[in-house]
Design a protein around this motif. Structure first.
Motif: not given
Length: 461
Positions: A271-288
């Motif tokens: 994801y840090l290398n610009r792959d938006d699909a690397a994280l699930t929606t739950a993981q993105k919420r968790g990252a925030l």
């Protein structure tokens, strides 16, 4: 009223039409998680981890042999890999490590007669060679400054228990590798111990501060074997045999660990290398949450999400303790001139954290869910800690009296004094994000175990 009804019907029809066309109605579009998360990551300076430089194969070969060879221990009954098993993701799966005198490996390892648990959890070696500033739970081995150590004698560039007795080593991982072999409970043994062949343990005769004599005695063991003479000569062709000190062995062990245990191809890295699909929606919420409401990143910061600071996180006190504070463990606060850090321990780097349970310096939490619950309300969690989550043999070693709890809370990190008020769903999302830090290649490290070692001692239990 009529206008409002007509408008509602029209909006409903628009939504139905959009659904029929396979398009999500505007009102139900998810929030722009990626835009918000990428802004947050940029603000916190989260960047991909660079690759580990390739290590010299002959150095790695020597390091692998040493890592798995019980000849490094006083009683010839425990290797570095006993507490850092490939099958347990370079840890041992136990709350508190079991050192010399123990039997078995991993979750089945048990204390030997008359032995005590090592006071702390054996941390995983995964990604341990990535330039961390502190090693050990109390940071007793540390870089003395930024950049590589300067040339010269006396271990210049590192702060360690040996002080000026530390010989020159190339990196902090090699500095760290110098010390488990000197620890009586971990590897060296007690005066009067016999080794597995019934012979006196000559490493145990030295005093605890006789680092040089202990290191020299280990090298006499190693260089008595032709196979090790050959491996050292191949790894260090420019050094005469008589010059080999234990720093050469530690350098090789560090090279093996850097080559074998560096695992940085996680979904979060992608994801840090610009792959938006690397994280699930739950993981993105968790990252925030991690970088926001949950305040995790205020301690777990930098490329490795931790490893560069110390904090009193209100962790339950468990085990035989260390130093003058025993049976309590004051962590960094137990070191000389570090009283400010009472009950503070190194903030754990979180890469591959999913694989390295149990958690914290004494393995008090068996799951990530338990860790997150603790941080959600540290004061309440410490006062209501459930000892049932510990292995039965550890429960009598839990120090849950009011005086101990109050002492820990007295110096609790200021960021943890108020509850986070995370909902159950938010806690689940946070755990989901932590699991996104796992490199799939770290799940099975069994290929790292050699079939045999030069001493001929058994590899494994």
């Amino acid at each position: 009223m009529t206008t409002r009804i007509v408008r509602t019907i029209c909006l409903g029809l628009l939504g139905l039409a959009a659904a029929c066309d396979g398009v999500t109605p505007p009102e139900t579009l998810p929030p722009p998680l990626d835009a918000e998360l990428r802004q947050t990551l940029q603000r916190w300076g989260a960047i991909p981890i660079g690759p580990m430089p390739a290590q010299d194969p002959v150095l790695v070969d020597l390091g692998q042999a040493l890592m798995f060879d019980k000849i490094l221990s006083g009683n010839r009954d425990i290797a570095c890999a006993t507490c850092h098993l490939p099958s347990q993701h370079a840890a041992d799966g136990l709350s508190l490590a079991i050192g010399t005198g123990g039997t078995g490996a991993g979750l089945s390892r048990t204390l030997g007669p008359g032995r005590q648990f090592v006071p702390r959890n054996a941390p995983s070696l995964l990604n341990g060679g990535l330039g961390l500033f502190y090693l050990f739970w109390d940071g007793q081995v540390a870089r003395a400054g930024f950049g590589p150590p300067p040339p010269g004698p006396g271990g210049a560039g590192f702060v360690t228990p040996a002080g000026t007795l530390l010989p020159a080593v190339p990196n902090i991982l090699a500095a760290q590798a110098m010390f488990p072999v000197t620890n009586r409970r971990e590897m060296r043994g007690e005066r009067g111990d016999l080794d597995v062949f019934g012979n006196p343990n000559e490493l145990a005769q030295y005093g605890d501060s006789q680092f040089v004599e202990i290191w020299q005695a280990i090298m006499r063991r190693l260089l008595a074997l032709d196979a090790y003479k050959a491996k050292f000569a191949a790894a260090f062709p420019d050094a005469p045999t008589g010059a080999y000190g234990f720093q050469y062995a530690a350098t090789a062990i560090a090279a093996f660990q850097m080559q074998a245990f560096t695992r940085t191809a996680s979904p979060f890295d992608r994801y840090l290398n610009r792959d938006d699909a690397a994280l699930t929606t739950a993981q993105k919420r968790g990252a925030l949450l991690f970088f926001g409401k949950a305040q995790c990143s205020s301690c777990h910061s930098g490329p490795f999400l931790g490893g560069g600071s110390f904090a009193n996180a209100g962790v339950p006190q468990l085990g035989p303790g260390t130093g003058a504070a025993a049976p309590l463990d004051q962590g960094r606060g137990g070191l000389k001139d570090q009283a400010f850090y009472k009950f503070a321990f190194r903030v754990t780097p979180l890469r591959n954290v999913e694989l390295t349970a149990p958690y914290v310096h004494d393995g008090a939490f068996p799951t990530l869910e338990a860790v997150v619950r603790h941080y959600n309300d540290v004061t309440l969690a410490l006062r209501t800690y459930d000892v049932a989550q510990l292995a039965p043999e550890l429960r009598p070693l839990y120090h849950g009296d009011d005086a101990t709890i109050n002492a820990v809370l007295e110096t609790l990190d200021f960021r943890l004094r108020r509850p986070l008020d995370l909902t159950d769903d938010e806690q689940r999302d946070l755990v989901a994000f932590l699991k996104s830090l796992t490199d799939p290649a770290a799940r099975d490290l069994s290929a790292l175990t050699p079939a045999a070692v030069p001493s001929g001692l058994p590899v494994g239990p």
